[in-house]
Design a protein around this motif. Structure first.
Motif, PDB file in Angstrom:
ATOM      1  N   ALA A 167      28.737  53.581  39.577  1.00 40.34           N
ATOM      2  CA  ALA A 167      29.021  54.241  38.290  1.00 40.34           C
ATOM      3  C   ALA A 167      28.150  53.661  37.182  1.00 40.34           C
ATOM      4  O   ALA A 167      27.625  54.396  36.340  1.00 40.34           O
ATOM      5  N   PRO A 210      33.093  46.010  31.664  1.00 42.95           N
ATOM      6  CA  PRO A 210      34.299  46.378  32.416  1.00 42.95           C
ATOM      7  C   PRO A 210      34.656  47.866  32.369  1.00 42.95           C
ATOM      8  O   PRO A 210      35.543  48.300  33.096  1.00 42.95           O
ATOM      9  N   GLN A 211      33.954  48.646  31.561  1.00 42.54           N
ATOM     10  CA  GLN A 211      34.230  50.085  31.520  1.00 42.54           C
ATOM     11  C   GLN A 211      33.805  50.785  32.808  1.00 42.54           C
ATOM     12  O   GLN A 211      34.224  51.900  33.080  1.00 42.54           O
ATOM     13  N   PHE A 212      32.992  50.115  33.628  1.00 43.19           N
ATOM     14  CA  PHE A 212      32.542  50.707  34.889  1.00 43.19           C
ATOM     15  C   PHE A 212      33.419  50.215  36.040  1.00 43.19           C
ATOM     16  O   PHE A 212      33.702  49.029  36.147  1.00 43.19           O
ATOM     17  N   VAL A 213      33.801  51.141  36.908  1.00 43.57           N
ATOM     18  CA  VAL A 213      34.664  50.777  38.037  1.00 43.57           C
ATOM     19  C   VAL A 213      33.883  50.126  39.175  1.00 43.57           C
ATOM     20  O   VAL A 213      34.446  49.381  39.965  1.00 43.57           O
ATOM     21  N   ASP A 214      32.571  50.430  39.262  1.00 44.57           N
ATOM     22  CA  ASP A 214      31.746  49.827  40.305  1.00 44.57           C
ATOM     23  C   ASP A 214      30.274  49.922  39.914  1.00 44.57           C
ATOM     24  O   ASP A 214      29.922  50.522  38.903  1.00 44.57           O
ATOM     25  N   ARG A 215      29.424  49.307  40.747  1.00 45.00           N
ATOM     26  CA  ARG A 215      27.977  49.299  40.446  1.00 45.00           C
ATOM     27  C   ARG A 215      27.382  50.695  40.475  1.00 45.00           C
ATOM     28  O   ARG A 215      26.486  51.003  39.690  1.00 45.00           O
ATOM     29  N   SER A 221      30.150  42.824  35.635  1.00 41.71           N
ATOM     30  CA  SER A 221      31.225  41.988  35.084  1.00 41.71           C
ATOM     31  C   SER A 221      31.228  42.000  33.558  1.00 41.71           C
ATOM     32  O   SER A 221      32.280  41.920  32.934  1.00 41.71           O
TER      33      SER A 221
END
Length: 75
Positions: A34, A27-32, A24
């Motif tokens: 990545a 936010p540059q990551f789409v999911d855990r 959270s």
């Protein structure tokens, strides 16, 4: 980073692999997945197989340990 007889010595803390809170905050990551893959890549760019890493604080999901370079000592 210090130098030891066999490799460098690193000090890390609070990696928090698989943390929703860390995801959270980044936010540059789409999911855990990545986020975790990027953390492994960055770790291994710095830490070589003969290095020692002292890790303090929360590490998170230890299933990621086999992918990380160095001998990791939890303090």
């Amino acid at each position: 980073m210090e130098q030891s007889g066999t490799g460098a010595v690193h000090h890390f803390s609070d990696m928090r692999f698989d943390s929703d809170e860390k995801l959270s905050a980044n936010p540059q990551f789409v999911d855990r997945l990545a986020m975790n893959q990027t953390m492994v890549e960055q770790w291994n760019r710095v830490v070589r197989p003969g290095d020692t890493v002292y890790h303090a604080g929360e590490f998170g999901n230890q299933e990621w340990l086999p992918l990380l370079n160095g001998e990791i000592v939890f303090v």
